[in-house]
Design an enzyme around this catalytic site. Sequence first.
Site, PDB file in Angstrom:
ATOM      1  N   GLU A 176      60.827  49.955  37.443  1.00  0.00           N
ATOM      2  CA  GLU A 176      60.182  50.920  36.533  1.00  0.00           C
ATOM      3  C   GLU A 176      59.130  51.583  37.088  1.00  0.00           C
ATOM      4  OE1 GLU A 176      61.659  48.585  32.184  1.00  0.00           O
ATOM      5  OE2 GLU A 176      59.581  48.412  33.054  1.00  0.00           O
ATOM      6  N   CYS A 232      52.718  56.034  37.659  1.00  0.00           N
ATOM      7  CA  CYS A 232      52.667  54.644  38.049  1.00  0.00           C
ATOM      8  C   CYS A 232      53.752  53.865  38.572  1.00  0.00           C
ATOM      9  CB  CYS A 232      52.129  53.952  36.643  1.00  0.00           C
ATOM     10  SG  CYS A 232      52.339  52.124  36.731  1.00  0.00           S
ATOM     11  N   CYS A 264      57.364  39.740  40.081  1.00  0.00           N
ATOM     12  CA  CYS A 264      56.191  39.301  40.897  1.00  0.00           C
ATOM     13  C   CYS A 264      55.779  37.781  40.766  1.00  0.00           C
ATOM     14  CB  CYS A 264      54.791  40.055  40.168  1.00  0.00           C
ATOM     15  SG  CYS A 264      53.335  39.548  41.048  1.00  0.00           S
ATOM     16  N   CYS A 303      50.529  35.520  36.561  1.00  0.00           N
ATOM     17  CA  CYS A 303      49.657  35.739  35.701  1.00  0.00           C
ATOM     18  C   CYS A 303      49.802  35.216  34.233  1.00  0.00           C
ATOM     19  CB  CYS A 303      48.945  37.246  35.848  1.00  0.00           C
ATOM     20  SG  CYS A 303      48.452  37.318  37.541  1.00  0.00           S
ATOM     21  N   CYS A 343      51.039  38.107  31.877  1.00  0.00           N
ATOM     22  CA  CYS A 343      51.834  39.540  32.458  1.00  0.00           C
ATOM     23  C   CYS A 343      53.369  39.166  32.294  1.00  0.00           C
ATOM     24  CB  CYS A 343      51.474  39.741  33.545  1.00  0.00           C
ATOM     25  SG  CYS A 343      52.485  40.905  34.597  1.00  0.00           S
ATOM     26  N   SER A 358      46.291  48.864  42.777  1.00  0.00           N
ATOM     27  CA  SER A 358      45.834  47.618  41.947  1.00  0.00           C
ATOM     28  C   SER A 358      46.127  46.517  42.312  1.00  0.00           C
ATOM     29  CB  SER A 358      46.195  47.786  40.109  1.00  0.00           C
ATOM     30  OG  SER A 358      45.708  46.727  39.526  1.00  0.00           O
ATOM     31  N   SER A 384      42.411  43.802  39.383  1.00  0.00           N
ATOM     32  CA  SER A 384      42.537  42.955  38.393  1.00  0.00           C
ATOM     33  C   SER A 384      41.643  41.733  38.086  1.00  0.00           C
ATOM     34  CB  SER A 384      43.951  42.439  38.128  1.00  0.00           C
ATOM     35  OG  SER A 384      44.649  43.978  38.030  1.00  0.00           O
ATOM     36  N   HIS A 386      39.493  40.356  35.177  1.00  0.00           N
ATOM     37  CA  HIS A 386      39.969  39.591  33.852  1.00  0.00           C
ATOM     38  C   HIS A 386      39.258  38.450  33.500  1.00  0.00           C
ATOM     39  CE1 HIS A 386      43.190  42.732  34.119  1.00  0.00           C
ATOM     40  NE2 HIS A 386      44.056  41.876  34.719  1.00  0.00           N
ATOM     41  N   ASN A 441      48.121  44.110  25.837  1.00  0.00           N
ATOM     42  CA  ASN A 441      49.253  44.427  25.118  1.00  0.00           C
ATOM     43  C   ASN A 441      49.996  43.376  24.854  1.00  0.00           C
ATOM     44  OD1 ASN A 441      48.982  47.215  25.237  1.00  0.00           O
ATOM     45  ND2 ASN A 441      49.438  47.350  27.195  1.00  0.00           N
ATOM     46  N   CYS A 451      50.588  48.820  30.309  1.00  0.00           N
ATOM     47  CA  CYS A 451      50.346  47.906  31.259  1.00  0.00           C
ATOM     48  C   CYS A 451      50.857  46.720  31.029  1.00  0.00           C
ATOM     49  CB  CYS A 451      48.876  48.031  31.487  1.00  0.00           C
ATOM     50  SG  CYS A 451      48.200  48.995  32.590  1.00  0.00           S
TER      51      CYS A 451
HETATM   52  N1  SAH Z   1      49.933  43.563  40.443  1.00  0.00           N
HETATM   53  C1  SAH Z   1      48.719  44.288  40.393  1.00  0.00           C
HETATM   54  C2  SAH Z   1      49.423  45.598  39.802  1.00  0.00           C
HETATM   55  C3  SAH Z   1      50.157  45.480  38.613  1.00  0.00           C
HETATM   56  S1  SAH Z   1      49.815  44.929  37.179  1.00  0.00           S
HETATM   57  C4  SAH Z   1      47.668  43.878  39.454  1.00  0.00           C
HETATM   58  O1  SAH Z   1      47.748  42.601  38.934  1.00  0.00           O
HETATM   59  O2  SAH Z   1      46.710  44.601  39.595  1.00  0.00           O
HETATM   60  C5  SAH Z   1      48.940  46.351  36.464  1.00  0.00           C
HETATM   61  C6  SAH Z   1      47.718  45.798  35.619  1.00  0.00           C
HETATM   62  O3  SAH Z   1      48.372  45.730  34.448  1.00  0.00           O
HETATM   63  C7  SAH Z   1      46.936  44.801  35.916  1.00  0.00           C
HETATM   64  O4  SAH Z   1      45.572  45.088  35.836  1.00  0.00           O
HETATM   65  C8  SAH Z   1      47.246  43.628  35.099  1.00  0.00           C
HETATM   66  O5  SAH Z   1      46.217  42.672  35.045  1.00  0.00           O
HETATM   67  C9  SAH Z   1      47.392  44.518  33.810  1.00  0.00           C
HETATM   68  N2  SAH Z   1      48.276  43.689  32.620  1.00  0.00           N
HETATM   69  C10 SAH Z   1      49.305  42.741  32.961  1.00  0.00           C
HETATM   70  N3  SAH Z   1      49.898  42.392  31.843  1.00  0.00           N
HETATM   71  C11 SAH Z   1      49.223  42.980  30.881  1.00  0.00           C
HETATM   72  C12 SAH Z   1      49.196  43.018  29.463  1.00  0.00           C
HETATM   73  N4  SAH Z   1      49.818  42.272  28.760  1.00  0.00           N
HETATM   74  N5  SAH Z   1      48.130  44.049  28.784  1.00  0.00           N
HETATM   75  C13 SAH Z   1      47.617  44.745  29.540  1.00  0.00           C
HETATM   76  N6  SAH Z   1      47.473  44.660  30.701  1.00  0.00           N
HETATM   77  C14 SAH Z   1      48.178  43.921  31.480  1.00  0.00           C
HETATM   78 FE1  SF4 Z   2      51.832  40.200  39.169  1.00  0.00          FE
HETATM   79 FE2  SF4 Z   2      49.875  41.762  38.696  1.00  0.00          FE
HETATM   80 FE3  SF4 Z   2      51.386  40.761  36.565  1.00  0.00          FE
HETATM   81 FE4  SF4 Z   2      49.757  39.327  37.802  1.00  0.00          FE
HETATM   82  S1  SF4 Z   2      49.283  41.194  36.590  1.00  0.00           S
HETATM   83  S2  SF4 Z   2      51.688  38.580  37.463  1.00  0.00           S
HETATM   84  S3  SF4 Z   2      49.875  40.123  40.075  1.00  0.00           S
HETATM   85  S4  SF4 Z   2      52.253  42.006  38.332  1.00  0.00           S
END
Ligand code: SAH
Ligand code: SF4
Length: 344
Positions: A92, A105, A112, A116, A119, A193, A215, A217, A291, A334
């Site tokens: 996507e 984006c 991945c 995390c 995510c 990112s 990222s 957090h 989210n 995100c």
């Molecule tokens: N893997 C990379 C880039 C993709 S994720 C990274 O982790 O930075 C892009 C962003 O979305 C990251 O900052 C991630 O932490 C955030 N993200 C992941 N799950 C999310 C959620 N449920 N709500 C808001 N942001 C989220």
């Molecule tokens: Fe992968 Fe980024 Fe999602 Fe973490 S936040 S699982 S590094 S896509």
Amino acid sequence: MNRALLKNYSLAELEDWVESRGERRFRARQLFRHLYARQATSWAQCSDLGKDFRAQLETDTHLDVLSLRAKHSAPDGTVKYLFSLLDGHTVEAVTIPDPPRYTLCVSSQVGCALGCRFCLTGTLGFKRNLEAAEIVDQVCQVQRDLSPGVQLTNLVLMGMGEPLANYDAVIRALAILQDPNGLAFSHRRITLSTAGLVPQLRRLGTDSPVNLAISLHAADDAIRSDLMPINRSYPLQELMAACRDYPTPPRKRITFEYLMLDGVNDDPDQARKLIRLLHGVRAKVNLIPFNQHQDAPFSPSPEERIRAFQDALLKAHITATVRQSRGAGVGAACGQLVARYAET
Ligand code: SAH
Ligand code: SF4
């Protein structure tokens, strides 16, 4: 014979490739122009190339490597594109219009591996890396789909996947996207990112010094390791040292993304730790409302807690914004990118 994916090639490599096929090197510039500046959709359109060469290109190459499978527009103007790859996987990409700025984006992997806990992409697990051509083609296809006169101005590598875990393809794609003969994005308009793969982060500054978003957090190792397993390999001290060493251009700062998770990382003590952690780093903090989705055992922080956290940072003279979550209605916000439903 496998067909060549021409969007994998730099201009210099394309020159070698055309030469290896008995054509003159200058043909590569014509090809490059068709691929990027003119956004050709078929070789038949490229009448300056000669009929025989076009016929060869038709059978031996892929011009596009993605095909648009679905497109969803949210009321806030965000558009989510679902693309099929040649092997049937899907990724996507999301456009975020904020005229005169049009940000895209893009995804860097299918799924991945970093897992995390908050995510949705992480829950998909890792399927495969994208090739450079598959990253570049997200930009081409979306640019082609925009209204006449509308131009993508900014790129963020914040879609599916961890860009630094697919390092070589991402560096290759960044070089192609920045080529002045092609799409000509300035590195100042590209943001990568990362969850914090320190060894690759240290190379990035030399190989392709784009804007950096980390990222983060959490501001202590115990909480961060719990949320993001990668922190066990590269704890905060190592990550922050790499950020301090990153060649951030004058007047630019590193963005630290900080997801606000109710009762997990949003109290005043965490704000104090964050202020200490960012000491001496040219930083801005982007507080991200979580989210929610069914697979995550977290809830979003209440708004007043986000404001209090933001105020604490502002009082310590750290720029802190609260991200407007966009695209949630079409699963394009995100952390909502997953492309799972389309895999069947
Ligand atoms: N893997 C990379 C880039 C993709 S994720 C990274 O982790 O930075 C892009 C962003 O979305 C990251 O900052 C991630 O932490 C955030 N993200 C992941 N799950 C999310 C959620 N449920 N709500 C808001 N942001 C989220
Ligand atoms: Fe992968 Fe980024 Fe999602 Fe973490 S936040 S699982 S590094 S896509």
